[in-house]
Write a protein that holds these residues in place. Structure first.
Motif, PDB file in Angstrom:
ATOM      1  N   UNK A  25       0.812  -1.215   0.000  1.00  0.00           N
ATOM      2  CA  UNK A  25       0.000   0.000   0.000  1.00  0.00           C
ATOM      3  C   UNK A  25       0.843   1.261   0.000  1.00  0.00           C
ATOM      4  N   UNK A  26       0.271   2.333  -0.512  1.00  0.00           N
ATOM      5  CA  UNK A  26       0.940   3.629  -0.509  1.00  0.00           C
ATOM      6  C   UNK A  26      -0.105   4.724  -0.354  1.00  0.00           C
ATOM      7  N   UNK A  27       0.337   5.887   0.079  1.00  0.00           N
ATOM      8  CA  UNK A  27      -0.576   7.027   0.224  1.00  0.00           C
ATOM      9  C   UNK A  27       0.106   8.279  -0.305  1.00  0.00           C
ATOM     10  N   UNK A  28      -0.709   9.196  -0.805  1.00  0.00           N
ATOM     11  CA  UNK A  28      -0.204  10.457  -1.325  1.00  0.00           C
ATOM     12  C   UNK A  28      -0.020  11.460  -0.196  1.00  0.00           C
ATOM     13  N   UNK A  29       0.996  12.296  -0.325  1.00  0.00           N
ATOM     14  CA  UNK A  29       1.213  13.408   0.591  1.00  0.00           C
ATOM     15  C   UNK A  29       0.950  14.683  -0.184  1.00  0.00           C
ATOM     16  N   UNK A  30       0.011  15.480   0.299  1.00  0.00           N
ATOM     17  CA  UNK A  30      -0.450  16.647  -0.457  1.00  0.00           C
ATOM     18  C   UNK A  30       0.000  17.956   0.181  1.00  0.00           C
ATOM     19  N   UNK A  31       0.308  18.898  -0.671  1.00  0.00           N
ATOM     20  CA  UNK A  31       0.551  20.273  -0.262  1.00  0.00           C
ATOM     21  C   UNK A  31      -0.786  20.837   0.218  1.00  0.00           C
ATOM     22  N   UNK A  32      -0.829  21.318   1.462  1.00  0.00           N
ATOM     23  CA  UNK A  32      -2.106  21.735   2.037  1.00  0.00           C
ATOM     24  C   UNK A  32      -2.631  23.028   1.427  1.00  0.00           C
TER      25      UNK A  32
END
Length: 486
Positions: A25-32
């Motif tokens: 599994x992986x998850x995205x890291x977003x610029x807030x």
């Protein structure tokens, strides 16, 4: 920042190595500010928790057996790696939506936590007890708890992680860290990178980014001796119920509904400056923000005018792309909650003096008066740049209103007569109190924590860490075997 620059992209940190999670599994890291995906992290599963715990059990025994000088040296090397790290300010800014000053503070404070923890490693670990048995030595010694599961929030991900990791490791424990899904980089994987660069022994720190299933497995895992959670009171209650049924040690640092009291002799300009910082700093998204301004009627009009002017002057925007005072609210769910709390209060008769609007997640600093004391805006933690103000007649009313809450984290009292202000502070039911200063305060040597709905367990900071991350063990030694009747 190219996501491929990170050695931890798509990874968890288990047994001293960055590696893909067992289920891939992986998850995205977003610029807030922009919602852009700028990095990725592994998304751990219960199987990853089990693998990490198995590694940590062995690592913890070896780590605890090392001399205190070795443990302290590792923490000092991590502090040096942190001070020289590049790109971490930007990572914190993008993950949390904060301004540069807040990110720089986190790094500085995390260095303090590491250096103070390094000193903690050499503190006395026991005391000699008197005994009535001839020939017996009797001591009370401190031993590590064992495996400590650390679940951290998104608002100050680096420093709130290090505040627990560093002293727990200094005292011979191993740590299984689950950062918030909002901040898996600065709250976990970047920390693992620092420890790897510093040559920390494999297995003493495991980092497991993920959501509820990871947190639940950490709390329930039979090898985890202690759970340290920083976050909401609602989630803290769930952890307490689960850990309590397993007779597992917990330390819960939870929410706050903190009061800032402005007495009738306060310097209004200074008080409004402190009040603005207390409520608006980092979009009000800290457990120690001021959620209730309680102001004496004699200075209320001037205080409100000054606080409103300060709020209106604060710039709001993308901290990476413009000079700004505040960035975005962390996510849409938190924004919706802030809007609901404010709208319900206004529907109940509250008046907005400034702010009250938002452009996407960018929420204007807001000052509100005439708030119903039964409304959620007054009784609950807000976690947004909103300053509700109540007007009272005298210190007696101010103290009664401040203490009318289930929370008990921090309060501030502002007044020219310091002795009088200190006397008022003594009557407040909270675990931390500041006279003539803002509610957001934190130092590595100070005992940080709350009472009531604001916390359960011990305190973090300074000597309080000895109680937090060790168990007391009574040990006796007798020179020759003792004879008993049978």
């Amino acid at each position: 920042m190219d996501k491929h620059q990170h050695p931890w992209a798509d990874c968890v940190f288990v047994d001293g190595r960055f590696q893909p999670p067992l289920d891939g599994g992986r998850s995205d890291i977003r610029d807030k500010s922009t919602d852009e995906v700028f990095a990725t992290a592994g998304d751990a599963s219960a199987a990853d928790v089990d693998a990490a715990a198995a590694s940590a059990v062995t690592a913890q025994r070896d780590w605890a057996a090392r001399g205190h000088g070795e443990r302290a040296a590792v923490l000092r090397r991590v502090a040096a790696a942190l001070e020289s790290a590049t790109g971490l300010v930007e990572l914190i800014m993008r993950e949390t939506g904060c301004v540069a000053g807040k990110a720089e503070y986190e790094i500085s404070a995390a260095v303090d936590e590491l250096t103070e923890a390094a000193a903690l490693a050499s503190r006395p670990v026991g005391e000699v007890l008197r005994t009535s048995h001839p020939g017996r030595s009797s001591v009370c010694e401190r031993v590590p708890v064992g495996l400590v599961a650390v679940i951290t929030p998104w608002n100050f991900p680096l420093v709130l992680g290090m505040r627990v990791i560093a002293p727990a490791l200094a005292l011979g424990n191993a740590v299984l860290l689950k950062p918030s899904p909002e901040t898996p980089g600065s709250g976990g994987l970047a920390i693992a990178e620092l420890f790897a660069r510093a040559g920390a022994p494999a297995g003493i720190l495991q980092v497991l980014p993920g959501g509820e299933r990871v947190g639940r497995r950490l709390v329930e895992h039979p090898d985890v001796a202690m759970v340290h959670f920083t976050g909401s009171t609602t989630v803290g209650r769930e952890i307490a119920r689960t850990a309590g049924s397993l007779l597992k040690r917990t330390s819960l640092e939870l929410g706050g509904n903190n009061a800032l009291l402005v007495l009738d002799d306060a310097d209004v300009d200074q008080a409004a400056m402190i009040g603005a910082w207390s409520s608006f700093h980092y979009q009000g998204q800290t457990c120690i923000s001021a959620g209730r301004h309680i102001v004496d009627r004699r200075v209320a009009e001037a205080y409100l005018r000054n606080l409103t002017d300060r709020a209106a002057a604060i710039t709001v925007g993308d901290p990476l792309r413009q000079r700004t005072g505040l960035g975005p609210i962390i996510n849409d769910a938190q924004l919706a909650r802030a809007r609901r709390l404010l709208d319900e209060a206004v529907a109940g008769g509250a008046r907005v003096l400034t702010g009250g609007t938002n452009d996407g997640r960018f929420f204007r600093p807001t000052v509100v008066v005439d708030v119903d004391p039964a409304s959620a805006l007054w009784t609950e933690e807000i976690f947004a740049p909103i300053a509700p103000v109540a007007v009272v007649d005298g210190a007696e009313q101010a103290v009664a209103l401040a203490n009318d809450t289930r929370y008990g984290l921090v309060c501030s009292v502002l007044g020219a007569d310091v002795h009088r202000a200190a006397a008022v502070a003594e009557r407040l039911t909270c675990a931390m109190v500041h006279v003539n200063d803002a509610t957001p305060q934190d130092e590595a040597l100070a005992p940080f924590g709350g009472i009531g709905d604001s916390g359960l367990g011990g305190r973090a900071g300074g000597d309080a860490n000895l109680d937090e991350f060790t168990e007391r063990r009574w040990r006796t030694v007798t020179g020759t075997p003792v004879h008993y009747p049978y």
